[in-house]
Design an enzyme around this catalytic site. Structure first.
Site, PDB file in Angstrom:
ATOM      1  CG  MET A  28      -0.046 -60.805 -39.586  1.00  0.00           C
ATOM      2  SD  MET A  28       0.392 -62.468 -39.458  1.00  0.00           S
ATOM      3  CE  MET A  28       1.045 -62.780 -38.101  1.00  0.00           C
ATOM      4  CG  HIS A  35       0.224 -53.641 -33.754  1.00  0.00           C
ATOM      5  ND1 HIS A  35      -0.173 -54.512 -32.894  1.00  0.00           N
ATOM      6  CD2 HIS A  35       0.769 -54.198 -34.804  1.00  0.00           C
ATOM      7  CE1 HIS A  35       0.165 -55.647 -33.207  1.00  0.00           C
ATOM      8  NE2 HIS A  35       0.706 -55.737 -34.402  1.00  0.00           N
ATOM      9  CG  ASP A 149       8.415 -58.479 -35.586  1.00  0.00           C
ATOM     10  OD1 ASP A 149       8.459 -59.786 -34.984  1.00  0.00           O
ATOM     11  OD2 ASP A 149       7.358 -58.138 -35.512  1.00  0.00           O
ATOM     12  CG  MET A 183       3.836 -53.780 -25.907  1.00  0.00           C
ATOM     13  SD  MET A 183       2.671 -52.241 -26.110  1.00  0.00           S
ATOM     14  CE  MET A 183       2.538 -51.344 -24.456  1.00  0.00           C
TER      15      MET A 183
END
Length: 279
Positions: A28, A35, A149, A183
């Site tokens: 996102m 990432h 996640d 993070m």
């Protein structure tokens, strides 16, 4: 950067016609080193890396931070360019949902209603729906997600398995700040005392891991005690689950388990998890 479905399909098809394998990293945006760790893993398993940047309205409920969610497209493109990413897919909501809110959705079932799903009703249905769309649009050989996640990873893996989606899921360990904070794009909301208070999540996981050999009750007690009576932190949930079913374990459980924690620090909601060994 490509911002249309037709455009990204054409680009990917050209690479695939040349015999190149494709990896997708769904994001996102508001990219950080976590990432970029996914991007590095994607580079290891495929010839071409596609990073999607899309703040998906379907996975934000009423009162959540859709409008506030950080959008840093220029900085994201610069970071991805420095990592040699071939394709960035950054569609608008109208491009992804040209008919408005979609009626056809992927449902996350019972597990999607627990933990994060209990606090954010409909979140995982929205997440799985957009991930399924991205898989259909890009048709990657691999898709890369982060262990932070954990519930999302479980549900995506299950969707891929149960719906016979022809790709491999890669999971990268949680990337942490030097002081242990996982993070997250939402960390930028934390200031001063809130940033220090956010460490309680990782400290609670460390406390749980330290007493894993003493069993479930001690794990939960020590992990909860790490939060103390801190006025600036509101614990949402703390649970130990079976990694294979994502259901809470019983007192008799032994072996590998996953501790999940979520808390609100000021107005910012954070999640974290860790694998422990129950003795």
């Amino acid at each position: 950067m490509v911002d249309t479905v037709a455009g990204i399909r054409d680009e990917v098809d050209a690479h695939r016609a040349a015999g190149r394998r494709v990896a997708l990293v769904p994001t996102m945006g508001a990219l950080h080193d976590g990432h970029l760790a996914l991007v590095r893993r994607a580079r290891e398993v495929a010839d071409v890396v596609v990073v999607s940047i899309f703040v998906n309205p379907l996975q934000f409920g009423a009162g959540e931070d859709l409008d506030r969610y950080p959008r840093t497209l220029e900085a994201d493109l610069a970071a991805l360019g420095a990592h040699g990413v071939e394709l960035v897919f950054a569609p608008s909501p109208d491009e992804m949902y040209p008919e408005g809110a979609v009626e056809t959705r992927v449902t996350a079932g019972r597990i999607g209603e627990l933990y994060e799903g209990a606090s954010r009703p409909g979140h995982f249905d929205g997440m799985l729906t957009v991930v399924a769309k991205l898989f259909n649009i890009v048709r990657p050989d691999h898709a890369v997600f982060g262990q932070k996640d954990a519930q999302q990873v479980f549900l995506v893996r299950r969707m891929v398995r149960e719906l016979d989606v022809p790709l491999a899921i890669e999971v990268v360990p949680t990337v942490r700040e030097p002081d242990g904070l996982a993070m997250s794009s939402r960390n930028r909301y934390l200031e001063g005392d809130q940033r220090r208070a956010a460490l309680l999540l990782s400290e609670s996981l460390a406390a749980a891991e330290a007493v894993g050999a003493e069993g479930l009750d001690e794990v939960l007690a020590e992990a909860a005690a790490a939060f103390g009576d801190h006025d600036g932190v509101e614990l949402d949930y703390l649970v130990v689950v079976d990694p294979d079913t994502f259901l809470p374990v019983g007192e008799e459980a032994r072996g590998e388990a996953l501790v999940l924690v979520a808390a609100r620090v000021g107005s910012t909601r954070l999640i974290d998890n860790a694998v422990i060994s129950l003795g």
